[in-house]
Design an enzyme around this catalytic site. Sequence first.
Site, PDB file in Angstrom:
ATOM      1  N   ASP A   1      40.937  54.592  35.563  1.00 30.79           N
ATOM      2  CA  ASP A   1      40.957  55.997  36.004  1.00 30.79           C
ATOM      3  C   ASP A   1      39.607  56.899  35.787  1.00 30.79           C
ATOM      4  O   ASP A   1      39.679  58.317  36.352  1.00 30.79           O
ATOM      5  CB  ASP A   1      42.524  56.863  35.798  1.00 30.79           C
ATOM      6  CG  ASP A   1      42.794  57.223  34.631  1.00 30.79           C
ATOM      7  OD1 ASP A   1      41.498  55.926  33.693  1.00 30.79           O
ATOM      8  OD2 ASP A   1      43.614  56.946  33.652  1.00 30.79           O
TER       9      ASP A   1
ATOM     10  N   GLY B   1      29.338  49.655  33.641  1.00 25.52           N
ATOM     11  CA  GLY B   1      28.462  50.914  34.560  1.00 25.52           C
ATOM     12  C   GLY B   1      29.820  52.150  33.527  1.00 25.52           C
ATOM     13  O   GLY B   1      29.842  51.399  32.925  1.00 25.52           O
TER      14      GLY B   1
ATOM     15  N   ARG C   1      21.283  51.867  27.178  1.00 17.36           N
ATOM     16  CA  ARG C   1      22.123  50.620  27.011  1.00 17.36           C
ATOM     17  C   ARG C   1      21.645  49.209  26.579  1.00 17.36           C
ATOM     18  O   ARG C   1      20.894  49.277  28.101  1.00 17.36           O
ATOM     19  CB  ARG C   1      23.897  50.516  27.332  1.00 17.36           C
ATOM     20  CG  ARG C   1      24.924  51.749  26.924  1.00 17.36           C
ATOM     21  CD  ARG C   1      25.690  51.520  28.265  1.00 17.36           C
ATOM     22  NE  ARG C   1      26.074  53.144  27.755  1.00 17.36           N
ATOM     23  CZ  ARG C   1      27.082  53.556  27.635  1.00 17.36           C
ATOM     24  NH1 ARG C   1      27.703  52.790  26.750  1.00 17.36           N
ATOM     25  NH2 ARG C   1      27.804  54.799  27.077  1.00 17.36           N
TER      26      ARG C   1
ATOM     27  N   ASP D   1      26.997  46.134  26.273  1.00 19.01           N
ATOM     28  CA  ASP D   1      26.868  47.598  26.816  1.00 19.01           C
ATOM     29  C   ASP D   1      27.466  48.600  26.277  1.00 19.01           C
ATOM     30  O   ASP D   1      27.322  49.637  26.233  1.00 19.01           O
ATOM     31  CB  ASP D   1      27.918  47.974  28.083  1.00 19.01           C
ATOM     32  CG  ASP D   1      29.604  46.810  27.558  1.00 19.01           C
ATOM     33  OD1 ASP D   1      29.989  46.569  27.206  1.00 19.01           O
ATOM     34  OD2 ASP D   1      30.260  47.968  28.000  1.00 19.01           O
TER      35      ASP D   1
ATOM     36  N   ASP E   1      29.785  55.188  21.642  1.00 20.90           N
ATOM     37  CA  ASP E   1      30.541  54.651  22.312  1.00 20.90           C
ATOM     38  C   ASP E   1      32.100  54.417  21.427  1.00 20.90           C
ATOM     39  O   ASP E   1      32.408  53.538  21.099  1.00 20.90           O
ATOM     40  CB  ASP E   1      30.734  53.076  22.918  1.00 20.90           C
ATOM     41  CG  ASP E   1      29.896  53.548  24.660  1.00 20.90           C
ATOM     42  OD1 ASP E   1      30.201  54.921  24.888  1.00 20.90           O
ATOM     43  OD2 ASP E   1      30.663  52.621  25.838  1.00 20.90           O
TER      44      ASP E   1
ATOM     45  N   LYS F   1      32.649  62.598  28.942  1.00 17.88           N
ATOM     46  CA  LYS F   1      33.389  61.384  28.815  1.00 17.88           C
ATOM     47  C   LYS F   1      34.866  61.657  29.489  1.00 17.88           C
ATOM     48  O   LYS F   1      35.533  62.707  28.205  1.00 17.88           O
ATOM     49  CB  LYS F   1      33.033  60.583  27.392  1.00 17.88           C
ATOM     50  CG  LYS F   1      33.812  59.344  27.972  1.00 17.88           C
ATOM     51  CD  LYS F   1      33.808  59.109  26.224  1.00 17.88           C
ATOM     52  CE  LYS F   1      34.403  57.155  26.163  1.00 17.88           C
ATOM     53  NZ  LYS F   1      33.323  57.020  25.550  1.00 17.88           N
TER      54      LYS F   1
ATOM     55  N   ARG G   1      29.572  64.578  25.588  1.00 17.21           N
ATOM     56  CA  ARG G   1      28.824  63.836  24.510  1.00 17.21           C
ATOM     57  C   ARG G   1      26.753  64.210  24.830  1.00 17.21           C
ATOM     58  O   ARG G   1      26.465  64.280  25.679  1.00 17.21           O
ATOM     59  CB  ARG G   1      28.825  62.948  24.139  1.00 17.21           C
ATOM     60  CG  ARG G   1      28.936  61.667  24.946  1.00 17.21           C
ATOM     61  CD  ARG G   1      29.483  60.411  24.683  1.00 17.21           C
ATOM     62  NE  ARG G   1      29.381  59.324  25.589  1.00 17.21           N
ATOM     63  CZ  ARG G   1      29.490  58.572  25.951  1.00 17.21           C
ATOM     64  NH1 ARG G   1      29.968  57.943  24.905  1.00 17.21           N
ATOM     65  NH2 ARG G   1      29.605  57.094  27.113  1.00 17.21           N
TER      66      ARG G   1
HETATM   67  P1  AMP Z   1      34.708  50.734  26.683  1.00 19.79           P
HETATM   68  O1  AMP Z   1      33.929  48.871  26.365  1.00 19.79           O
HETATM   69  O2  AMP Z   1      35.897  50.984  26.065  1.00 19.79           O
HETATM   70  O3  AMP Z   1      33.337  50.484  26.432  1.00 19.79           O
HETATM   71  O4  AMP Z   1      34.221  50.056  28.444  1.00 19.79           O
HETATM   72  C1  AMP Z   1      34.052  49.164  29.081  1.00 19.79           C
HETATM   73  C2  AMP Z   1      33.928  49.060  30.450  1.00 19.79           C
HETATM   74  O5  AMP Z   1      34.853  49.868  31.209  1.00 19.79           O
HETATM   75  C3  AMP Z   1      32.659  50.732  30.649  1.00 19.79           C
HETATM   76  O6  AMP Z   1      32.475  50.362  31.841  1.00 19.79           O
HETATM   77  C4  AMP Z   1      33.353  51.527  30.854  1.00 19.79           C
HETATM   78  O7  AMP Z   1      33.236  52.543  31.654  1.00 19.79           O
HETATM   79  C5  AMP Z   1      35.066  51.084  31.912  1.00 19.79           C
HETATM   80  N1  AMP Z   1      35.832  52.003  31.448  1.00 19.79           N
HETATM   81  C6  AMP Z   1      36.556  51.705  30.212  1.00 19.79           C
HETATM   82  N2  AMP Z   1      37.917  52.895  30.436  1.00 19.79           N
HETATM   83  C7  AMP Z   1      37.816  53.821  31.968  1.00 19.79           C
HETATM   84  C8  AMP Z   1      38.736  53.970  32.641  1.00 19.79           C
HETATM   85  N3  AMP Z   1      39.827  55.023  31.567  1.00 19.79           N
HETATM   86  N4  AMP Z   1      38.573  54.767  33.931  1.00 19.79           N
HETATM   87  C9  AMP Z   1      36.816  54.242  33.758  1.00 19.79           C
HETATM   88  N5  AMP Z   1      36.238  52.938  33.285  1.00 19.79           N
HETATM   89  C10 AMP Z   1      36.597  53.129  32.334  1.00 19.79           C
HETATM   90 MG    MG Z   2      31.438  51.437  26.747  1.00 18.52          MG
END
Ligand code: AMP
Ligand code: MG
Length: 521
Positions: free
Chosen positions: A134, A100, A199, A269, A279, A122, A192
């Site tokens: 966070d 999510g 997705r 995702d 992303d 973001k 963005r």
């Molecule tokens: P990513 O592979 O970086 O797109 O992230 C994978 C998952 O981790 C997604 O559900 C993002 O929303 C979550 N996520 C990544 N960084 C953070 C963050 N700093 N705080 C909260 N959720 C995060």
């Molecule tokens: Mg992502």
Amino acid sequence: MKLKIDETFNRELPKDPIKDNYPRQVVESCYSVATPRIPTEPQIIHVSDEMMQAIGLTEHDKSSKKFLDIFSGKKVIEGTEPYAMCYGGHQFGHWAGQLGDGRAINLTELLVEGNRWALQLKGAGVTPYSRTADGLAVLRSSVREHLCSEAMYHLGVPTTRSLSLMLTGDQVLRDMMYDGNPKYEKGAVVCRLAPSFIRFGNFQIFASRRDEKNLKILTDYTIRHFFPHIEKGGEKGYIQFFEEVLDRTLDMVIHWQRVGFVHGVMNTDNLSILGSTIDYGPYGWLEGYDHQWTPNTTDRQHHRYGYGKQPDIALWNLAQLGSALVPLIGEAQPLQEILNGYKDKYQSNYLSMMRSKLGLSQTLAVDLALVEELEDILQVTETDMTIFFRNLANIQLESTHTNFFPLINDAFYKSEELTEVIKKLWNDWLTKYTERLRIENSTDRERKESMDAVNPKYVLRNYMAQLAIDKADNGDYSLIGTFYQMLKSPYSEQPEYQEWFAKRPEWARHKVGCSMLSCSS
Ligand code: AMP
Ligand code: MG
């Protein structure tokens, strides 16, 4: 400042009934409400003038307090209710369950001159999907997302866009290399935009929970708004939908291969249902052409998402999406057949793309071998992809010269590795290539023009992004503006930016941020 609001996602899809913002599993819902965190001292760093225009805003709006407030997350747009989307995903080949929008908050949707734009902040704080993190983003990753989204668009690669890059005035703790050395960094937020941020994982989460009712609601919504030419309802429509997603994804990956873009985290995702690049995390640009290369340090061992693997991984991800859609169709066979066609489609579209990079307009059987041999010798010694293809267009068959090697000499990183054996490989290939060119009936000038239109002169090289970040960290944002401007016309000569048409400097070879990036952002 007037925004042309026209919401669909949060009006037409099921909403999580719980309003409180705490981490949880969210079922039978496409989204949860989530209000952006109020930044301590927001400050604009850069705004894309093109995206301002695209959403109907003016230069004047940019300096308004309202603009700063809304796009930093300080104030909610009147009459809207920001939200985070629920999706799941396969991460590095394994089902990870619910993920999510953990640090993305959707503000609203606009409809401007027939174009739909969903706006997403973001790095604007926690949502029910933040798990233990966070919800914030740091300056370095935000600069990378902002600049690269716009650069990709101008390269002709399907992508989400970026309106603004702002500092929040807050400090964010990050262990950048996951080595037990956390440090405070400047917090930032990017706004963005895309027609939709849905997705593959949005469909997968319902399928994984056997929630066919909501799977159907989401799929019907997606087709209705983003694939309107597809017949609504019924198995035939869902099959056609899947085929179109496959075609768009394949097209996107071929563009990545053309410009040397490595996404770095092709989890399901992180694949848009619209076939747009989404992303921007530990992505990178090929400097030395290398099928194995990935900028993502988390993936250094397995190279799952390396440059040469991207087409296969896209197919793997499409197969996961296909599995998720099976309940809507009642059988897997029609989707399997579409998946079975991927490899041939890819081969043929990839070859056409490579022909265009080589300036070949005719379709000849020998071309496949010519391309394959080129891919091999490009990897014999470190060869800069961008410089190589750009300079290859300077071959002049009409001149009396027959030795074309000096034209590509600038593309090699280690001249000491250019042994006689390697030079011979190149000269043999160049001979074959020029013989093949002679069959074409274009002039040198025409060929150069067509090659220059697909082989960019300027890309956001990894070390360039890092230079812009290092300066920004010290409060100097000028290089962000310079790169933004330069990358608006990546195929044009732009002699004023010539210094950026250069190989990666040696100092950047092993520097964090230049050749090594982590997911920590
Ligand atoms: P990513 O592979 O970086 O797109 O992230 C994978 C998952 O981790 C997604 O559900 C993002 O929303 C979550 N996520 C990544 N960084 C953070 C963050 N700093 N705080 C909260 N959720 C995060
Ligand atoms: Mg992502």
